[in-house]
Design an enzyme around this catalytic site. Structure first.
Site, PDB file in Angstrom:
ATOM      1  N   CYS A  10      58.002  41.842 -60.989  1.00  0.00           N
ATOM      2  CA  CYS A  10      56.820  41.439 -61.539  1.00  0.00           C
ATOM      3  C   CYS A  10      55.723  42.575 -61.348  1.00  0.00           C
ATOM      4  CB  CYS A  10      56.512  40.155 -61.128  1.00  0.00           C
ATOM      5  SG  CYS A  10      55.444  39.232 -62.377  1.00  0.00           S
TER       6      CYS A  10
ATOM      7  N   ILE B 130      55.786  34.638 -64.752  1.00  0.00           N
ATOM      8  CA  ILE B 130      54.350  34.317 -64.318  1.00  0.00           C
ATOM      9  C   ILE B 130      53.571  35.308 -64.573  1.00  0.00           C
ATOM     10  CG2 ILE B 130      52.878  33.382 -62.423  1.00  0.00           C
ATOM     11  CD1 ILE B 130      55.144  32.788 -60.819  1.00  0.00           C
ATOM     12  N   ARG B 131      52.811  35.296 -65.808  1.00  0.00           N
ATOM     13  CA  ARG B 131      51.992  36.274 -66.143  1.00  0.00           C
ATOM     14  C   ARG B 131      52.750  37.473 -66.036  1.00  0.00           C
ATOM     15  NH1 ARG B 131      46.719  37.227 -63.839  1.00  0.00           N
ATOM     16  NH2 ARG B 131      45.948  37.808 -66.067  1.00  0.00           N
TER      17      ARG B 131
ATOM     18  N   GLU C  85      62.477  35.136 -56.138  1.00  0.00           N
ATOM     19  CA  GLU C  85      62.242  34.670 -54.964  1.00  0.00           C
ATOM     20  C   GLU C  85      61.776  33.179 -55.133  1.00  0.00           C
ATOM     21  OE1 GLU C  85      60.611  36.621 -56.578  1.00  0.00           O
ATOM     22  OE2 GLU C  85      58.426  36.214 -56.173  1.00  0.00           O
TER      23      GLU C  85
ATOM     24  N   GLY D  14      52.629  39.511 -57.497  1.00  0.00           N
ATOM     25  CA  GLY D  14      51.724  39.191 -56.847  1.00  0.00           C
ATOM     26  C   GLY D  14      50.531  39.647 -57.964  1.00  0.00           C
ATOM     27  N   GLU D  15      49.649  40.601 -57.589  1.00  0.00           N
ATOM     28  CA  GLU D  15      48.566  41.118 -58.428  1.00  0.00           C
ATOM     29  C   GLU D  15      48.667  42.608 -58.110  1.00  0.00           C
ATOM     30  OE1 GLU D  15      46.333  42.011 -61.260  1.00  0.00           O
ATOM     31  OE2 GLU D  15      45.148  42.438 -59.309  1.00  0.00           O
ATOM     32  N   SER D  16      49.167  43.330 -59.131  1.00  0.00           N
ATOM     33  CA  SER D  16      49.270  44.909 -59.282  1.00  0.00           C
ATOM     34  C   SER D  16      48.140  45.608 -58.886  1.00  0.00           C
ATOM     35  CB  SER D  16      49.971  45.475 -60.434  1.00  0.00           C
ATOM     36  OG  SER D  16      49.196  45.174 -61.495  1.00  0.00           O
TER      37      SER D  16
ATOM     38  N   HIS E 212      60.928  36.338 -61.015  1.00  0.00           N
ATOM     39  CA  HIS E 212      60.475  36.323 -59.815  1.00  0.00           C
ATOM     40  C   HIS E 212      61.727  35.586 -59.319  1.00  0.00           C
ATOM     41  CE1 HIS E 212      56.373  36.746 -59.242  1.00  0.00           C
ATOM     42  NE2 HIS E 212      56.207  36.570 -60.197  1.00  0.00           N
TER      43      HIS E 212
END
Ligand code: GLN
EC number: 4.3.3.6
Length: 190
Positions: A78, A134-135, A172, A46-48, A170
């Site tokens: 991630c 992803i990034r 998942e 997600g976004e840390s 990822h």
């Protein structure tokens, strides 16, 4: 066995779906009280920075640190890898700093340059695995007893230290269940 998935932000539903395919009971973790009866926990991608803020706002940060420190198996994917790192490159922020790694954030460029590649993971049944980046972050350095599990383009993208597992990619977001099975085996001490 019941596995909790930190459900503050990010790809937690996708992780739960994978675990359910493997007949594992799942639980959304949002508050400290949710941490009581689980055998392992996943910190999703997600976004840390957002996950980090929500850890504080939900008042769960100290308890989650404590249960993992006391041996609850954890898998960070991630952003989850960033959350567990003791050092984030070019930053003095940390979130749940329990793994002896230094990570570099957003190492694989912008959202557009996300990619999938088939690479080998140590200890994984049948070797190669489809990794979705992803990034994604990567691990710049490891210390103490951190075991490197996979290297892509000379960068560490999967590692393990005692009961802490991290992957830059990822699992998942693929149809492949082997990485989730790997975490289940790790919880079972196999
Ligand atoms: N770049 C994100 C971060 O810094 C991680 C990306 C992801 O989880 N897909 O948190």
């Amino acid at each position: 066995m019941k596995i909790g998935v930190l459900a503050l932000q990010g790809a937690y539903i996708e992780h739960m779906n994978k675990l359910e395919k493997l007949d594992i009971e799942t639980k959304e973790i949002r508050y400290s009280r949710d941490l009581n009866d689980i055998d392992g926990i996943i910190i999703p991608g997600g976004e840390s920075t957002s996950i980090g803020k929500l850890l504080i706002e939900s008042n769960i940060k100290a308890k989650i640190y404590e249960v993992i420190k006391n041996g609850l198996p954890v898998w960070g994917t991630c952003a989850g890898m960033i959350i567990l790192a003791k050092k984030i490159h070019d930053s003095n922020k940390t979130y749940i700093p329990l793994m002896d790694i230094e990570v570099v954030k957003n190492a694989y460029g912008r959202q557009l340059s996300s990619f999938t590649t088939n690479q080998k993971i140590k200890g994984l049944q049948n070797g190669f695995y489809p990794m979705v980046f992803i990034r994604a972050p990567y691990i710049k350095t490891t210390q103490n007893n951190v075991e490197t599990l996979s290297i892509v383009d000379e960068k560490i993208v999967a590692a393990k230290q005692n009961k802490i597992l991290v992957t830059s990619f990822h699992p998942e977001l693929t149809d492949d269940l082997r990485m989730h099975q790997y975490f289940i085996n790790m919880i079972n001490n196999e």
